[in-house]
Design a protein around this motif. Structure first.
Motif, PDB file in Angstrom:
ATOM      1  N   ALA A 134      24.045  47.940  23.035  1.00  0.00           N
ATOM      2  CA  ALA A 134      23.928  46.563  22.535  1.00  0.00           C
ATOM      3  C   ALA A 134      22.470  46.140  22.449  1.00  0.00           C
ATOM      4  CB  ALA A 134      24.698  45.605  23.440  1.00  0.00           C
ATOM      5  N   PHE A 135      21.676  46.539  23.450  1.00  0.00           N
ATOM      6  CA  PHE A 135      20.248  46.200  23.442  1.00  0.00           C
ATOM      7  C   PHE A 135      19.527  46.928  22.309  1.00  0.00           C
ATOM      8  CE2 PHE A 135      15.864  46.782  25.181  1.00  0.00           C
ATOM      9  CZ  PHE A 135      15.494  45.442  25.117  1.00  0.00           C
ATOM     10  N   LEU A 177      21.197  44.058  31.463  1.00  0.00           N
ATOM     11  CA  LEU A 177      20.833  45.461  31.684  1.00  0.00           C
ATOM     12  C   LEU A 177      19.940  45.594  32.915  1.00  0.00           C
ATOM     13  CD1 LEU A 177      20.859  48.402  30.740  1.00  0.00           C
ATOM     14  CD2 LEU A 177      18.962  47.845  29.201  1.00  0.00           C
ATOM     15  N   ARG A 178      19.000  44.680  33.059  1.00  0.00           N
ATOM     16  CA  ARG A 178      18.108  44.685  34.237  1.00  0.00           C
ATOM     17  C   ARG A 178      18.912  44.540  35.524  1.00  0.00           C
ATOM     18  NH1 ARG A 178      15.799  40.157  36.848  1.00  0.00           N
ATOM     19  NH2 ARG A 178      13.893  40.612  38.055  1.00  0.00           N
ATOM     20  N   GLN A 179      19.892  43.633  35.529  1.00  0.00           N
ATOM     21  CA  GLN A 179      20.710  43.437  36.724  1.00  0.00           C
ATOM     22  C   GLN A 179      21.562  44.660  37.034  1.00  0.00           C
ATOM     23  OE1 GLN A 179      21.006  41.360  39.116  1.00  0.00           O
ATOM     24  NE2 GLN A 179      19.737  39.626  38.484  1.00  0.00           N
ATOM     25  N   MET A 192      17.831  38.377  24.875  1.00  0.00           N
ATOM     26  CA  MET A 192      17.307  38.013  26.194  1.00  0.00           C
ATOM     27  C   MET A 192      18.413  38.084  27.242  1.00  0.00           C
ATOM     28  SD  MET A 192      14.553  34.963  25.366  1.00  0.00           S
ATOM     29  CE  MET A 192      13.906  34.907  27.056  1.00  0.00           C
ATOM     30  N   VAL A 193      19.634  37.706  26.857  1.00  0.00           N
ATOM     31  CA  VAL A 193      20.775  37.808  27.779  1.00  0.00           C
ATOM     32  C   VAL A 193      21.159  39.273  27.974  1.00  0.00           C
ATOM     33  CG1 VAL A 193      23.211  37.244  28.126  1.00  0.00           C
ATOM     34  CG2 VAL A 193      21.657  35.523  27.190  1.00  0.00           C
ATOM     35  N   VAL A 198      27.536  43.549  21.660  1.00  0.00           N
ATOM     36  CA  VAL A 198      26.935  42.381  22.310  1.00  0.00           C
ATOM     37  C   VAL A 198      28.029  41.493  22.906  1.00  0.00           C
ATOM     38  CG1 VAL A 198      25.558  40.297  21.947  1.00  0.00           C
ATOM     39  CG2 VAL A 198      24.906  42.429  20.801  1.00  0.00           C
ATOM     40  N   SER A 199      29.119  41.307  22.172  1.00  0.00           N
ATOM     41  CA  SER A 199      30.199  40.448  22.666  1.00  0.00           C
ATOM     42  C   SER A 199      30.855  41.035  23.918  1.00  0.00           C
ATOM     43  CB  SER A 199      31.254  40.227  21.575  1.00  0.00           C
ATOM     44  OG  SER A 199      32.046  41.388  21.354  1.00  0.00           O
TER      45      SER A 199
END
Length: 502
Positions: free
Chosen positions: A428-429, A402-404, A396-397, A77-78
């Motif tokens: 990470a997700f 990932l979407r971007q 959410m971030v 995540v980091s």
């Protein structure tokens, strides 16, 4: 991972201008001060002390492996956060990242949950710190002494934060020193000189599962790791007060996770191996075992010295939490997304800090401390909600990033994962969903309120946030840029003369 060459990197003022903001803050925070801020927020000392007894009585000594599991997950995540903050080194962390990666409404909800989770975390740390203060001065730990001490910790942190970024950085470094002594120093001493058990004990459940499978007991002890590894994002909350933030903040976040994991392992492991009554602790017969372990191994004087070190760590942790929360509130208010946004976005001309946002970050936790005074049984539930809320905001971030990426975004900051970025993002997700499921799974006490209090708290925050969002429409009153990750990356590359990675 790679850093772009200096000639392809915007100055701090230029980078902020590309993102649509003016440089209003004192950039006096170095890499080490930024790392100290994140580390004292993460605070292995606070995490290990707070959950040591719970972890052992639930999962036995093998619960230590959750520290490794969660550290690896949060490191992923980091790394995602590192790429985002390297492109968007602006105050507020989760909120502006979610807004620029997705949109204003999406970011509003992420920040709404995150704000409440942070404020509740401030409350929890102040409440847990009261035990150290009362123990040092020989005061009986009662509801009254807990309330007074917790409020004092909040006010001390507020006074220091009011003085400005330089003092925040100094106290954060002092807190880092105290943390390293309190976790690594004491942990090594216990491991080397006071060990009473073999290392094989970390593979011995010591009967916590009874005659059944150990897996449910191990999963139930996950809180031992999940409570520890957040706080690294605070490095990004103060981005506009860091020199060369696009490079330094990603490094500081990674350092926070790695050093935090090593510290927690030494500390947790040292206490387990030095415990003279380990079986009693695992059986749940000792409610607060660490003071007894310290007194037995360090003596009365040594235990008192440890308490002083621990109190410094708690003060620094509250200080870092307040600072991070105030910058998030400031960032939220600067974009006109909160009631009273003009007042909340005020920055002191003298100290160059958002003083009004700091007042809120102290006052609301103080009010929650008063609620806990009248019902101290809600402290564990309050702490659990804080963890779930922060993990949800993080994901959410991660999901927005990932979407971007799937829409063609290639991060343009000097910190880059390159071609492996998409793989890290997916992992990470997946880890985040796994952690959220663990945190949100209801208990099995048989009491509906006790078993579902964390989900009830999250539901209240989500529903009130949605009601305000769709009735007051704060997103419609803001013209802050949104969903521009790809466009901003292209502009940064145009200005620096770099080309996108293929």
């Amino acid at each position: 991972m790679s850093d772009a060459p200096n000639r392809g990197h915007l100055s701090d003022n230029e980078h902020l201008a590309v993102l649509g903001y003016e440089d209003k803050f004192d950039r006096s925070m170095s890499l080490w001060a930024n790392f100290a801020l994140g580390f004292t927020y993460l605070s292995p000392l606070v995490g290990v002390y707070s959950l040591f007894a719970v972890a052992l009585s639930t999962g036995g000594p093998p619960s230590i492996w959750w520290i490794v599991i969660v550290a690896c997950g949060q490191l992923l995540v980091s790394l995602v956060f590192g790429e985002v903050v390297s492109q968007y080194p602006i105050h507020g962390g989760v909120y502006p990242w979610a807004r620029r990666l997705w949109g204003r409404r999406y970011a509003w909800m992420a920040a709404w949950v995150y704000i409440w989770a942070m404020i509740v975390t401030i409350t929890s740390v102040a409440e847990f710190g009261a035990g150290f203060v009362t123990a040092l001065f020989g005061i009986e730990l009662t509801r009254e002494s807990t309330l007074i001490t917790a409020l004092a910790l909040l006010l001390i942190a507020l006074a220091i934060n009011f003085t400005g970024t330089k003092w925040l950085a100094r106290i954060a470094r002092l807190g880092l020193f105290a943390e390293l002594i309190g976790v690594i120093g004491i942990g090594l001493y216990l491991l080397i000189f006071q060990r009473k058990h073999d290392f094989s004990v970390f593979f011995d459940s010591m009967g916590v599962a009874g005659d059944g499978s150990y897996l449910p007991a191990f999963i139930a002890s996950a809180l031992a790791g999940l409570f520890l590894f957040y706080g690294f994002e605070a490095c990004g909350d103060v981005a506009e007060e860091v020199s060369d933030p696009a490079r330094r903040i990603p490094r500081a976040m990674i350092m926070t996770i790695v050093v935090g994991a090593v510290s927690a392992l030494f500390s947790f492991g040292g206490y387990v191996l030095a415990a003279p009554n380990l079986q009693e602790i695992v059986a749940g017969e000792v409610g607060d075992p660490i003071p007894a372990i310290l007194t037995a191994t360090l003596g009365e004087v040594g235990a008192k010295i440890f308490l002083v070190v621990a109190i410094l760590a708690f003060i620094s942790c509250v200080l870092s939490l307040q600072a991070a929360a105030s910058r998030l509130l400031y960032s939220f208010a600067r974009d006109g997304m909160l009631p009273g946004h003009t007042w909340l976005s005020h920055v002191s001309e003298r100290s160059k800090v958002p003083t009004n946002a700091l007042i809120i970050a102290c006052t609301v936790p103080a009010l929650i401390c008063v609620l806990i005074y009248f019902n101290d049984g809600i402290l564990v539930a309050v702490t659990s909600f804080a963890i779930l809320g922060i993990y949800l905001s993080f994901q959410m971030v991660v999901f927005a990033a990932l979407r971007q990426r799937l829409r063609g975004w290639k991060p343009a900051g000097p910190f880059s994962l390159g071609a492996v970025g998409i793989i890290v993002n997916v992992l990470a997700f997946a880890y985040g969903i796994f952690a959220i499921v663990l945190l949100a799974t209801p208990g099995s006490s048989g009491s509906f309120f006790t078993d579902y209090i964390v989900l009830i708290g999250l539901a209240v925050v989500l529903v009130t946030g949605l009601v305000y969002l769709f009735s007051a429409r704060p997103d419609a009153k803001s013209n802050a840029p949104q969903g521009d990750a790809k466009e901003t990356a292209d502009e940064i590359r145009r200005r620096t003369g770099r080309v996108a990675l293929r």
